[in-house]
Design a protein around this motif. Structure first.
Motif, short mmCIF file in Angstrom:
data_model
loop_
_atom_site.label_atom_id
_atom_site.label_comp_id
_atom_site.label_asym_id
_atom_site.label_seq_id
_atom_site.Cartn_x
_atom_site.Cartn_y
_atom_site.Cartn_z
N SER A 1 12.91 19.93 73.66
CA SER A 1 13.41 18.56 73.72
C SER A 1 14.49 18.32 72.67
N GLU A 2 14.29 18.87 71.48
CA GLU A 2 15.30 18.74 70.43
C GLU A 2 16.59 19.46 70.81
N LEU A 3 16.46 20.64 71.45
CA LEU A 3 17.63 21.39 71.88
C LEU A 3 18.40 20.62 72.94
N GLY A 4 17.66 19.98 73.83
CA GLY A 4 18.31 19.17 74.87
C GLY A 4 19.10 18.03 74.28
N ALA A 5 18.53 17.37 73.28
CA ALA A 5 19.23 16.26 72.62
C ALA A 5 20.47 16.75 71.89
N LEU A 6 20.35 17.92 71.26
CA LEU A 6 21.49 18.49 70.54
C LEU A 6 22.59 18.88 71.53
N SER A 7 22.22 19.50 72.63
CA SER A 7 23.20 19.89 73.64
C SER A 7 23.94 18.68 74.19
N TYR A 8 23.20 17.60 74.42
CA TYR A 8 23.82 16.37 74.92
C TYR A 8 24.82 15.83 73.91
N LEU A 9 24.44 15.82 72.64
CA LEU A 9 25.33 15.30 71.60
C LEU A 9 26.60 16.13 71.50
N VAL A 10 26.46 17.45 71.45
CA VAL A 10 27.62 18.33 71.32
C VAL A 10 28.53 18.21 72.53
N GLY A 11 27.92 17.98 73.70
CA GLY A 11 28.69 17.86 74.93
C GLY A 11 29.61 16.67 74.98
N GLN A 12 29.46 15.75 74.06
CA GLN A 12 30.30 14.55 74.02
C GLN A 12 31.68 14.83 73.41
N TYR A 13 31.85 15.99 72.79
CA TYR A 13 33.08 16.26 72.04
C TYR A 13 33.79 17.49 72.58
N ASP A 14 35.02 17.29 73.04
CA ASP A 14 35.84 18.41 73.49
C ASP A 14 36.40 19.16 72.28
N GLY A 15 36.47 20.48 72.40
CA GLY A 15 37.10 21.28 71.36
C GLY A 15 36.25 21.50 70.13
N MET A 16 34.97 21.19 70.21
CA MET A 16 34.10 21.40 69.06
C MET A 16 33.48 22.79 69.12
N LYS A 17 33.52 23.50 68.00
CA LYS A 17 32.85 24.79 67.88
C LYS A 17 31.78 24.67 66.80
N ILE A 18 30.66 25.32 67.05
CA ILE A 18 29.54 25.24 66.12
C ILE A 18 29.01 26.64 65.84
N GLY A 19 28.45 26.79 64.66
CA GLY A 19 27.94 28.11 64.31
C GLY A 19 27.34 28.14 62.93
N PHE A 20 27.59 29.26 62.24
CA PHE A 20 26.89 29.51 60.98
C PHE A 20 27.86 29.89 59.87
N GLU A 21 27.51 29.45 58.68
CA GLU A 21 28.11 29.97 57.46
C GLU A 21 27.09 30.96 56.89
N LEU A 22 27.53 32.19 56.66
CA LEU A 22 26.63 33.24 56.16
C LEU A 22 27.14 33.78 54.83
N LYS A 23 26.22 34.23 54.02
CA LYS A 23 26.60 34.84 52.75
C LYS A 23 26.19 36.29 52.73
N ARG A 24 27.01 37.10 52.10
CA ARG A 24 26.72 38.53 52.04
C ARG A 24 25.43 38.76 51.25
N LYS A 25 24.55 39.55 51.82
CA LYS A 25 23.28 39.84 51.19
C LYS A 25 23.42 41.07 50.31
N THR A 26 23.07 40.93 49.08
CA THR A 26 23.14 42.06 48.15
C THR A 26 21.74 42.65 47.97
N GLU A 27 21.69 43.94 47.89
CA GLU A 27 20.39 44.63 47.76
C GLU A 27 19.82 44.45 46.36
#
Length: 210
Positions: free
Chosen positions: A184-210
């Protein structure tokens, strides 16, 4: 990519030079301006999208939401929209257990990679384009992510990697790796994102050090 960086820096310098007129004494004067220095540093810190620069383990740090192309200029409310989607996406990811330490990517120089989420290890292959600053992830013909391909606009430096996907592709990915309890939360998120043309979503990642 190096040439693109050069042209972008020159464009910034020319814009400031036009605004500053006779007050701009030299190139050094222009680049010493606080509002230009940060931009130039950001540009020059970026590395080409090639296996040698993205290889290694990357751990989720935060969500990333941006408009692409002319939409960022056309939509006067874009900053408000970005904040709204960031908040909703962060909430959903927390609900399904995707947070720092539970999600990440491991890229190898031979074109293979794996996505880790909780106890899952999801292997695949990737291709890249240093001209387009993009990475395409392909999860193969078996497993939970069978047939899924995701192309991301990418930015990388020594310590961070940003991956921005088309919204529908990321929604599909999240739906496949999450439990049904978050539907249900994913459906609400998909609906919200669908309102905006040209929007890209994703992740900011940091390099993992051993």
């Amino acid at each position: 990519m190096e040439m693109k960086k050069f042209y972008l820096i020159i464009t910034i310098v020319l814009l400031v030079s036009g605004a500053g007129g006779a007050r701009a004494q030299s190139l050094k004067d222009l680049l010493n301006k606080d509002n230009i220095e940060d931009i130039v540093n950001t540009i020059t810190d970026q590395l080409d999208i090639v296996p040698e620069n993205i290889a290694g383990k990357w751990e989720y740090s935060s969500v990333s939401v941006k408009f692409t192309g002319d939409n960022a200029l056309m939509n006067a409310a874009s900053e408000v929209a970005v904040r709204k989607v960031e908040e909703k996406l962060t909430g959903y990811l927390q609900a399904i257990g995707l947070n720092e330490g539970s999600f990440g990517y491991d890229f190898n120089t031979d074109g293979t990679f794996s996505t880790s989420f909780l106890k899952m290890d999801l292997p695949g292959k990737y291709t890249f384009s240093s001209e387009e600053d993009s990475i395409e992830l392909s999860y193969g013909s078996t497993g939970k992510l069978k047939g899924l391909k995701m192309k991301a606009v990418a930015k990388v430096n020594a310590t961070s990697l940003e991956l921005l996907f088309n919204a529908d592709k990321l929604m599909d990915f999240l739906g496949k790796i999450a439990s049904s309890s978050g539907d249900s939360e994913l459906g609400a998120l998909s609906y919200l994102v669908g309102q905006y043309d040209g929007m890209k979503i994703g992740f900011e990642l940091k390099r993992k050090t051993e």
